[in-house]
Design a protein around this motif. Structure first.
Motif, PDB file in Angstrom:
ATOM      1  N   ASN A  63       0.822  -1.215   0.000  1.00 15.04           N
ATOM      2  CA  ASN A  63       0.000   0.000   0.000  1.00 15.04           C
ATOM      3  C   ASN A  63       0.860   1.271   0.000  1.00 15.04           C
ATOM      4  OD1 ASN A  63      -2.454   1.371  -0.062  1.00 15.04           O
ATOM      5  ND2 ASN A  63      -2.534   1.575   2.168  1.00 15.04           N
ATOM      6  N   THR A  64       1.881   1.270  -0.844  1.00 14.92           N
ATOM      7  CA  THR A  64       2.770   2.422  -0.990  1.00 14.92           C
ATOM      8  C   THR A  64       2.492   3.118  -2.317  1.00 14.92           C
ATOM      9  OG1 THR A  64       4.466   0.930  -1.905  1.00 14.92           O
ATOM     10  CG2 THR A  64       4.595   1.447   0.459  1.00 14.92           C
ATOM     11  N   ASN A  65       3.200   4.203  -2.580  1.00  8.51           N
ATOM     12  CA  ASN A  65       3.011   4.927  -3.840  1.00  8.51           C
ATOM     13  C   ASN A  65       4.347   5.207  -4.513  1.00  8.51           C
ATOM     14  OD1 ASN A  65       3.908   6.786  -1.995  1.00  8.51           O
ATOM     15  ND2 ASN A  65       2.419   8.371  -2.543  1.00  8.51           N
ATOM     16  N   LEU A  66       5.149   4.161  -4.656  1.00  5.79           N
ATOM     17  CA  LEU A  66       6.453   4.315  -5.305  1.00  5.79           C
ATOM     18  C   LEU A  66       6.304   4.656  -6.793  1.00  5.79           C
ATOM     19  CD1 LEU A  66       8.527   1.387  -3.740  1.00  5.79           C
ATOM     20  CD2 LEU A  66       8.370   3.782  -3.007  1.00  5.79           C
ATOM     21  N   MET A  67       5.276   4.124  -7.445  1.00  2.94           N
ATOM     22  CA  MET A  67       5.069   4.423  -8.863  1.00  2.94           C
ATOM     23  C   MET A  67       4.805   5.915  -9.053  1.00  2.94           C
ATOM     24  SD  MET A  67       4.964   2.685 -11.800  1.00  2.94           S
ATOM     25  CE  MET A  67       4.231   1.054 -11.545  1.00  2.94           C
ATOM     26  N   GLU A  68       3.964   6.489  -8.207  1.00  2.91           N
ATOM     27  CA  GLU A  68       3.681   7.920  -8.271  1.00  2.91           C
ATOM     28  C   GLU A  68       4.943   8.733  -8.001  1.00  2.91           C
ATOM     29  OE1 GLU A  68       0.897  11.302  -6.062  1.00  2.91           O
ATOM     30  OE2 GLU A  68       0.726   9.182  -5.511  1.00  2.91           O
ATOM     31  N   THR A  69       5.741   8.267  -7.062  1.00  2.00           N
ATOM     32  CA  THR A  69       6.993   8.958  -6.732  1.00  2.00           C
ATOM     33  C   THR A  69       7.951   8.945  -7.908  1.00  2.00           C
ATOM     34  OG1 THR A  69       6.756   8.313  -4.410  1.00  2.00           O
ATOM     35  CG2 THR A  69       8.945   9.025  -5.141  1.00  2.00           C
ATOM     36  N   LEU A  70       8.078   7.780  -8.553  1.00  8.99           N
ATOM     37  CA  LEU A  70       8.957   7.665  -9.707  1.00  8.99           C
ATOM     38  C   LEU A  70       8.491   8.590 -10.832  1.00  8.99           C
ATOM     39  CD1 LEU A  70      11.259   6.294 -11.269  1.00  8.99           C
ATOM     40  CD2 LEU A  70       9.626   4.500 -11.927  1.00  8.99           C
ATOM     41  N   ALA A  71       7.175   8.625 -11.089  1.00  9.69           N
ATOM     42  CA  ALA A  71       6.644   9.492 -12.142  1.00  9.69           C
ATOM     43  C   ALA A  71       6.945  10.959 -11.843  1.00  9.69           C
ATOM     44  CB  ALA A  71       5.144   9.274 -12.291  1.00  9.69           C
ATOM     45  N   ALA A  72       6.737  11.371 -10.583  1.00  9.60           N
ATOM     46  CA  ALA A  72       7.004  12.767 -10.205  1.00  9.60           C
ATOM     47  C   ALA A  72       8.478  13.103 -10.399  1.00  9.60           C
ATOM     48  CB  ALA A  72       6.595  12.994  -8.752  1.00  9.60           C
ATOM     49  N   TYR A  73       9.344  12.180 -10.066  1.00 11.25           N
ATOM     50  CA  TYR A  73      10.794  12.393 -10.197  1.00 11.25           C
ATOM     51  C   TYR A  73      11.189  12.546 -11.671  1.00 11.25           C
ATOM     52  CZ  TYR A  73      15.789  11.153 -10.175  1.00 11.25           C
ATOM     53  OH  TYR A  73      17.152  11.133 -10.372  1.00 11.25           O
ATOM     54  N   LEU A  74      10.656  11.683 -12.505  1.00  6.10           N
ATOM     55  CA  LEU A  74      11.013  11.740 -13.926  1.00  6.10           C
ATOM     56  C   LEU A  74      10.410  12.959 -14.611  1.00  6.10           C
ATOM     57  CD1 LEU A  74      10.648   7.963 -14.853  1.00  6.10           C
ATOM     58  CD2 LEU A  74      12.765   9.247 -14.507  1.00  6.10           C
ATOM     59  N   ARG A 105      11.925  19.869  -6.799  1.00  8.93           N
ATOM     60  CA  ARG A 105      10.693  20.100  -7.537  1.00  8.93           C
ATOM     61  C   ARG A 105       9.740  18.903  -7.429  1.00  8.93           C
ATOM     62  NH1 ARG A 105      11.115  20.666 -13.775  1.00  8.93           N
ATOM     63  NH2 ARG A 105       9.141  19.714 -14.299  1.00  8.93           N
ATOM     64  N   ALA A 106      10.298  17.697  -7.516  1.00  6.02           N
ATOM     65  CA  ALA A 106       9.472  16.494  -7.413  1.00  6.02           C
ATOM     66  C   ALA A 106       8.823  16.401  -6.037  1.00  6.02           C
ATOM     67  CB  ALA A 106      10.311  15.259  -7.685  1.00  6.02           C
ATOM     68  N   ALA A 107       9.612  16.700  -4.973  1.00  2.84           N
ATOM     69  CA  ALA A 107       9.066  16.664  -3.609  1.00  2.84           C
ATOM     70  C   ALA A 107       7.960  17.697  -3.447  1.00  2.84           C
ATOM     71  CB  ALA A 107      10.184  16.903  -2.601  1.00  2.84           C
ATOM     72  N   GLU A 108       8.176  18.864  -4.030  1.00  2.38           N
ATOM     73  CA  GLU A 108       7.169  19.924  -3.952  1.00  2.38           C
ATOM     74  C   GLU A 108       5.893  19.515  -4.674  1.00  2.38           C
ATOM     75  OE1 GLU A 108       6.713  24.489  -5.597  1.00  2.38           O
ATOM     76  OE2 GLU A 108       8.697  23.793  -4.958  1.00  2.38           O
ATOM     77  N   ASP A 109       6.034  18.863  -5.842  1.00  2.90           N
ATOM     78  CA  ASP A 109       4.865  18.422  -6.608  1.00  2.90           C
ATOM     79  C   ASP A 109       4.060  17.376  -5.841  1.00  2.90           C
ATOM     80  OD1 ASP A 109       5.519  20.116  -8.664  1.00  2.90           O
ATOM     81  OD2 ASP A 109       6.514  18.575  -9.875  1.00  2.90           O
ATOM     82  N   MET A 110       4.755  16.577  -5.005  1.00  2.00           N
ATOM     83  CA  MET A 110       4.068  15.514  -4.255  1.00  2.00           C
ATOM     84  C   MET A 110       3.677  15.942  -2.841  1.00  2.00           C
ATOM     85  SD  MET A 110       5.841  11.912  -5.234  1.00  2.00           S
ATOM     86  CE  MET A 110       4.429  11.108  -4.477  1.00  2.00           C
TER      87      MET A 110
END
Length: 403
Positions: free
Chosen positions: A336-347, A355-360
């Protein structure tokens, strides 16, 4: 209404007196201002009071009522605030909708105006259908010629140029090609009336804002051939982007906030290569749809690796996705994690941690922790450009597959 007045309306239509004469007679019979509009609410004829004169080509500022008051009659006000001029409206045409007939300054007792409106609407339908036949004939021949260009059916460049001259087009100049398509929800059926309103709106806009642009239609798409005077890529893309922005604004303003998507092919010097630009523009448009983009302009030459995977079979794409991102998807589902969302934000942030941290809406250290976990699952270094390209492509495949 007296029978002779009905006959007068029909005689005017039979004699081809025009919409202005029909509007004038309806104003005389009813004692009220009259406006006749096309499907986009552009004014084709009007007979209004001097203080409220409406001009040909203007757009009537009104939101069309959703429900009738009786039969096909609609009531409303010209201003959305509800304080504007009251009207009684009757659509022109039944099987085929041609436009709208408005009678202004109609109070609560509107029923005496029903018969005059019916007679005028019938006369207007005859007049507009006659004009539509002539316009459709010209449109059909124009579309057939453009289709010959887009499918490279003409024998040579000279034949294309000579036939273009008959339409007043200079095909010795290079042209950019863009394909447009109205956005709609998934599984939503095509609305023929809405599409025709949009086509007429784009045609009118281009005729008055950019008359040098050639417009054709095929299926549910509009095709634009845009003449250019330079081969500078940035200049040409800027011209297309500016045009699309203007057309989007017009579409949203007159079609209740609707949007369209556009695909642009590459630049070619010779008109005989436009068939290539057409296929590229269609691919760009289709990929933007697969990526769930709406109201966007997509350039074929900016699609990168997506151009290569577009024609791959679904099973090949499934395999590629599973091999590249399957481990992350399984981990997210199990924990129940969101690693896929994290990877997308990073890319999508081009590797910018802040910027990725701010977006998430998370702390940058939290982002770094998740990225480290992703690297462990994949066994790859996210700082490597080849890894980033591979993962970004897999994310696009994910959207294409509808996951």
């Amino acid at each position: 209404m007296e029978p002779q007045k009905w006959r007068r309306f029909l005689e005017m239509a039979a004699a081809g007196k025009g919409l202005v004469s029909i509007a004038r007679y309806l104003a005389e019979v009813s004692g009220r201002p009259v406006v006749i509009c096309d499907l986009t609410l552009r004014i084709l004829a009007s007979q209004a009071l001097p203080s409220k004169t409406l001009h040909f080509g203007d757009y009537l500022l009104v939101e069309l009522p959703r429900e009738t008051v009786e039969g096909a009659f609609y009531r409303g006000r010209l201003q959305k605030t509800g304080t504007g001029t009251p009207f009684l409206m009757l659509p022109i045409g039944e099987v085929t909708l041609y436009g709208y007939l408005f009678l202004l300054e109609v109070g609560e007792d509107w029923r005496p105006y029903r018969e005059p409106l019916k007679a005028a609407a019938l006369a207007a339908m005859i007049e507009m259908s006659r004009a539509r036949i002539a316009q459709e004939t010209e449109r059909r021949y124009r579309n057939e010629f453009i289709q010959d260009i887009l499918y490279n059916n003409l024998p040579n460049r000279e034949a294309m140029v000579n036939r273009g001259c008959l339409w007043g087009w200079d095909l010795t100049r290079p042209h950019l090609l863009v394909v447009l398509s109205l956005d709609r929800q998934a599984q939503q059926e095509r609305d023929e009336t809405l599409w025709e309103r949009w086509r007429q709106l784009m045609q009118y806009h281009l005729k008055h804002q950019a008359p040098e642009i050639i417009l054709a239609d095929r299926g549910d798409q509009l095709i634009l051939l845009i003449p250019v005077v330079t081969d500078e890529l940035g200049v040409n893309k800027g011209k297309i982007a500016g045009l699309i922005k203007s057309l989007q604004k017009s579409t949203a303003a007159h079609l209740e906030g609707r949007t369209f998507s556009a695909g642009a092919g590459r630049f070619y010097e010779d008109v005989t290569d436009l068939y290539r630009a057409y296929q590229e523009a269609k691919v760009a448009l289709e990929i933007s749809r697969l990526l769930r983009r709406r109201g966007t302009l997509t350039f074929f030459d900016e699609l990168g690796v997506l151009r290569l995977i577009f024609n791959q079979g679904e099973q090949e794409l499934e395999d590629y996705y599973e091999e590249t991102l399957g481990a992350i998807q399984k981990y997210d589902a199990k924990h129940n994690t969101n690693l896929m969302e994290t990877l997308a934000a990073y890319l999508y942030a081009s590797g910018d941690h802040n910027r990725a941290a701010e977006d998430m809406f998370i702390h940058v250290n939290t982002l770094r922790y998740r990225l480290k976990k992703i690297e462990e699952l994949l066994g790859q270094d996210l700082r490597r450009i080849d890894v980033q390209v591979n993962l970004y492509t897999a994310l696009q495949v994910k959207v294409m597959l509808g996951r």
